[in-house]
Enzyme design. Structure first.
Site, mmCIF file in Angstrom:
data_model
loop_
_atom_site.group_PDB
_atom_site.id
_atom_site.type_symbol
_atom_site.label_atom_id
_atom_site.label_comp_id
_atom_site.label_asym_id
_atom_site.label_seq_id
_atom_site.Cartn_x
_atom_site.Cartn_y
_atom_site.Cartn_z
ATOM 1 N N ASP A 166 3.262 -1.284 -10.125
ATOM 2 C CA ASP A 166 4.448 -1.847 -9.484
ATOM 3 C C ASP A 166 4.314 -3.370 -9.431
ATOM 4 O O ASP A 166 4.906 -4.027 -8.579
ATOM 5 C CB ASP A 166 4.605 -1.258 -8.078
ATOM 6 C CG ASP A 166 6.030 -1.389 -7.544
ATOM 7 O OD1 ASP A 166 6.976 -1.382 -8.354
ATOM 8 O OD2 ASP A 166 6.204 -1.493 -6.315
ATOM 9 N N GLY B 175 0.763 -1.236 0.000
ATOM 10 C CA GLY B 175 0.000 0.000 0.000
ATOM 11 C C GLY B 175 0.793 1.284 0.000
ATOM 12 O O GLY B 175 0.212 2.366 0.035
ATOM 13 N N LYS C 190 6.737 -0.736 -13.637
ATOM 14 C CA LYS C 190 7.980 -1.464 -13.345
ATOM 15 C C LYS C 190 8.126 -2.628 -14.310
ATOM 16 O O LYS C 190 7.180 -3.397 -14.522
ATOM 17 C CB LYS C 190 7.968 -2.004 -11.913
ATOM 18 C CG LYS C 190 9.177 -2.892 -11.596
ATOM 19 C CD LYS C 190 9.284 -3.185 -10.121
ATOM 20 C CE LYS C 190 8.231 -4.149 -9.634
ATOM 21 N NZ LYS C 190 8.353 -4.396 -8.183
ATOM 22 N N ASP D 152 -4.702 -5.601 -6.146
ATOM 23 C CA ASP D 152 -3.592 -6.534 -5.947
ATOM 24 C C ASP D 152 -4.142 -7.930 -5.709
ATOM 25 O O ASP D 152 -5.260 -8.098 -5.208
ATOM 26 C CB ASP D 152 -2.715 -6.116 -4.761
ATOM 27 C CG ASP D 152 -1.316 -6.711 -4.850
ATOM 28 O OD1 ASP D 152 -0.370 -5.955 -5.136
ATOM 29 O OD2 ASP D 152 -1.156 -7.935 -4.653
ATOM 30 N N TRP E 218 2.576 2.789 -2.352
ATOM 31 C CA TRP E 218 2.349 3.662 -3.515
ATOM 32 C C TRP E 218 0.979 4.327 -3.417
ATOM 33 O O TRP E 218 0.819 5.490 -3.782
ATOM 34 C CB TRP E 218 2.476 2.865 -4.817
ATOM 35 C CG TRP E 218 3.894 2.743 -5.287
ATOM 36 C CD1 TRP E 218 5.015 2.688 -4.503
ATOM 37 C CD2 TRP E 218 4.348 2.670 -6.638
ATOM 38 N NE1 TRP E 218 6.139 2.576 -5.293
ATOM 39 C CE2 TRP E 218 5.755 2.564 -6.600
ATOM 40 C CE3 TRP E 218 3.701 2.660 -7.860
ATOM 41 C CZ2 TRP E 218 6.532 2.472 -7.755
ATOM 42 C CZ3 TRP E 218 4.467 2.561 -9.023
ATOM 43 C CH2 TRP E 218 5.866 2.472 -8.965
ATOM 44 N N ASP F 288 -6.609 -11.128 -9.181
ATOM 45 C CA ASP F 288 -5.541 -11.257 -10.170
ATOM 46 C C ASP F 288 -5.870 -10.385 -11.379
ATOM 47 O O ASP F 288 -6.861 -10.617 -12.077
ATOM 48 C CB ASP F 288 -5.411 -12.722 -10.589
ATOM 49 C CG ASP F 288 -4.204 -12.986 -11.481
ATOM 50 O OD1 ASP F 288 -3.642 -12.023 -12.050
ATOM 51 O OD2 ASP F 288 -3.827 -14.168 -11.613
#
Length: 207
Positions: free
Chosen positions: A121, A60, A161, A80, A62, A96
């Site tokens: 991320d 959490g 990322k 997430d 970010w 997912d």
């Protein structure tokens, strides 16, 4: 069970890590907050009142950074596979991102709201095989870019990322087509040994 030398070394590095110490003192859930802070300070993606989507949000940090930057007038949606302890002001979906029903739930929560910034991320479950992990990372990056293409408003921002390696340049070149500027960044809080880099897209061109 005895700790291995590797696990002891990791724990020692973690305890002495200045970003871990700063995260504790500044109220962030993990050191990763400082990666986003550095990126956003440089490229000025988030501002008061914006709508932000945070993919791969757990634990959490970010989302915490995004909340502080968009303020009470903004909105933060987080997703997430792992659970996320409640964060006031963050609308969280557990699931997912690769599964259509989960994506549909996120889109339902957005309710057609144009998104100012998409953050990702996300990282794959690590196999320890570099080529496999890197390919999975690029795939997650592709999914994030596809989502951004459907939901970002013109002029919006994108942070993702990915791991460097085979397919990285192709992914970078594809992402660059969608933004007025695309930067490859490695924040100071990223560990030197990590293959991770962040692509920062500024000024989404629109679909």
């Amino acid at each position: 069970m005895k700790r291995t030398k590797t696990s002891k070394a990791w724990m020692q590095e973690h305890v002495n890590d200045p970003y871990v110490q700063r995260a504790k003192s500044e109220g962030y859930r993990s050191r990763a907050a400082f990666k986003l802070i550095e990126l956003d300070d440089r490229d000025r993606l988030m501002r008061s009142g914006m709508v932000v989507v945070d993919l791969g949000a757990a634990p959490g940090s970010w989302s915490q950074v995004a909340l502080r930057r968009v303020g009470r007038e903004g909105r933060v949606f987080a997703l997430d596979l792992l659970p996320l302890d409640p964060l006031g002001g963050v609308e969280f979906i557990q699931g997912d991102f690769q599964e259509e029903p989960v994506l549909a739930e996120l889109e339902s929560r957005l309710g057609g709201l144009p998104v100012d910034v998409v953050l990702s991320d996300m990282a794959p479950n690590m196999s320890g095989i570099d080529t496999t992990d890197q390919a999975r990372s690029i795939y997650l990056g592709e999914l994030a870019l596809e989502f951004a293409g459907h939901h970002l408003k013109p002029g919006g921002g994108f942070v993702v990322k990915v791991f460097q390696g085979q397919g990285f340049m192709e992914y970078r070149n594809e992402a660059a087509k969608h933004f007025h500027a695309l930067h490859v960044r490695k924040p100071k809080a990223s560990r030197d040994r990590s293959a991770e880099v962040y692509l920062v897209g500024v000024g989404y061109r629109g679909s």
